[in-house]
Enzyme design. Sequence first.
Site, PDB file in Angstrom:
ATOM      1  N   HIS A  28      81.853 -12.712  99.184  1.00 56.21           N
ATOM      2  CA  HIS A  28      80.977 -13.641  98.460  1.00 56.21           C
ATOM      3  C   HIS A  28      79.585 -13.034  98.279  1.00 56.21           C
ATOM      4  CE1 HIS A  28      79.446 -17.664  97.251  1.00 56.21           C
ATOM      5  NE2 HIS A  28      78.320 -17.213  97.798  1.00 56.21           N
ATOM      6  N   GLU A  29      79.016 -12.576  99.376  1.00 55.67           N
ATOM      7  CA  GLU A  29      77.663 -12.023  99.309  1.00 55.67           C
ATOM      8  C   GLU A  29      77.632 -10.698  98.562  1.00 55.67           C
ATOM      9  OE1 GLU A  29      75.291 -13.855 100.008  1.00 55.67           O
ATOM     10  OE2 GLU A  29      76.385 -15.396 101.108  1.00 55.67           O
ATOM     11  N   HIS A  32      77.163 -11.293  94.867  1.00 48.00           N
ATOM     12  CA  HIS A  32      75.754 -11.463  94.522  1.00 48.00           C
ATOM     13  C   HIS A  32      75.042 -10.112  94.505  1.00 48.00           C
ATOM     14  CE1 HIS A  32      75.984 -15.766  94.681  1.00 48.00           C
ATOM     15  NE2 HIS A  32      76.143 -15.842  95.988  1.00 48.00           N
TER      16      HIS A  32
END
Length: 381
Positions: A28-29, A32
């Site tokens: 997820h990170e 980003h």
Amino acid sequence: MSVFHSLWTLFSYLAPFLFVLGLVVFFHEFGHFLVGRLCGIKVDAFSMGFGPEVAHYTDRHGTRWRLAAFPLGGYVKFHGDASAASNPDFDAAESMPESERAVSFFAQNVWKRAAVVAAGPIANFVLALIIFTGLFYFDGRQILTPRIDSVIEGGRAAAAGFQKGDLVLSIDGQKIDDFLDMQRIVSASGGLTLHFVVERAGNQVEINATPERKDTKTPLGVNRAGVLGVSAGGGAQNWRRQTYSLPMAALEAGRETWYVVARTGAYLGGLVAGRESTEQLSGPLRIAEVSGEVAKAGIWPLFNLAAILSISIGLLNLLPVPLLDGGHLLYYAFEAARGKALTPRVQEFGFKIGLAFVAALMLVATYNDIVRLTRQWLNLG
């Protein structure tokens, strides 16, 4: 029970939990992070976990990769962010030199910021697709013939006219090859009338049945779903292993991902509408418990759990709640429509509302976990 046995039991639950959660959070990170880098934004920190720093490494771009003491999440902090939640530091922005503003997150156009924010949940869906593709390609799938072995007396299936030995061919025109597919359709259709076509003694028979909506226990807790009142035969002759080529495995992974998305989305929608109960929400304690139990079945089931959790986290983050990725995207939608960003006061107020919502969600989930564990310890079911 010896101290060694207690420590080993703790490790057997903690290690799978950290593996599953760490994998999902990292992807997820990293979504980003990757899109932010591609957009020319400086990344100040990439953290796995929260709280005091345990270890760190600073790369040549100035990003501090850190491992924190509490591994229950993570964050990417872009240049110009006030906190790990990516809310802008409005005070610092006023005095920031132009060279720094150029690589700050808040100074990018709305489309770049939206792309960076959306990349996190998208990465969760990509991870699920990768895992499911690998599972289907390397391990295949066990198919259970959709033949009715028993019909519960007084259930919806018995009332509709199902009989032992019926082979389910289709439901509402959809071909059925696997009993699991039938279960999934039925569980998502509580209170809805379904049209079945079954084979009985060489003839095709049409049956209309309405699954009963009731609470059932699952590995992830109580689930309110449709129940028909039939079961399949578990003998070896009823099972077969389906193998897949890589393209077909990817296609099947897409279908599996969409199924989890649809079911999770339906639950979240039902929760907002009041049709679903908050008792189904699970927090870290329950996820740790399930991870430990699933790990006993092998590495493939643990990866399957990681894929499901990844989709759930991706969808949760897309909720239009300030503090979550969906809340940021909501702000950017207003900005794109108005031609200018919302005022700092409005944004800060939204972040406070979002923080309260997320905190309440975590409190409810943790409360549910404690209640479940207490009932188990007291043997209350």
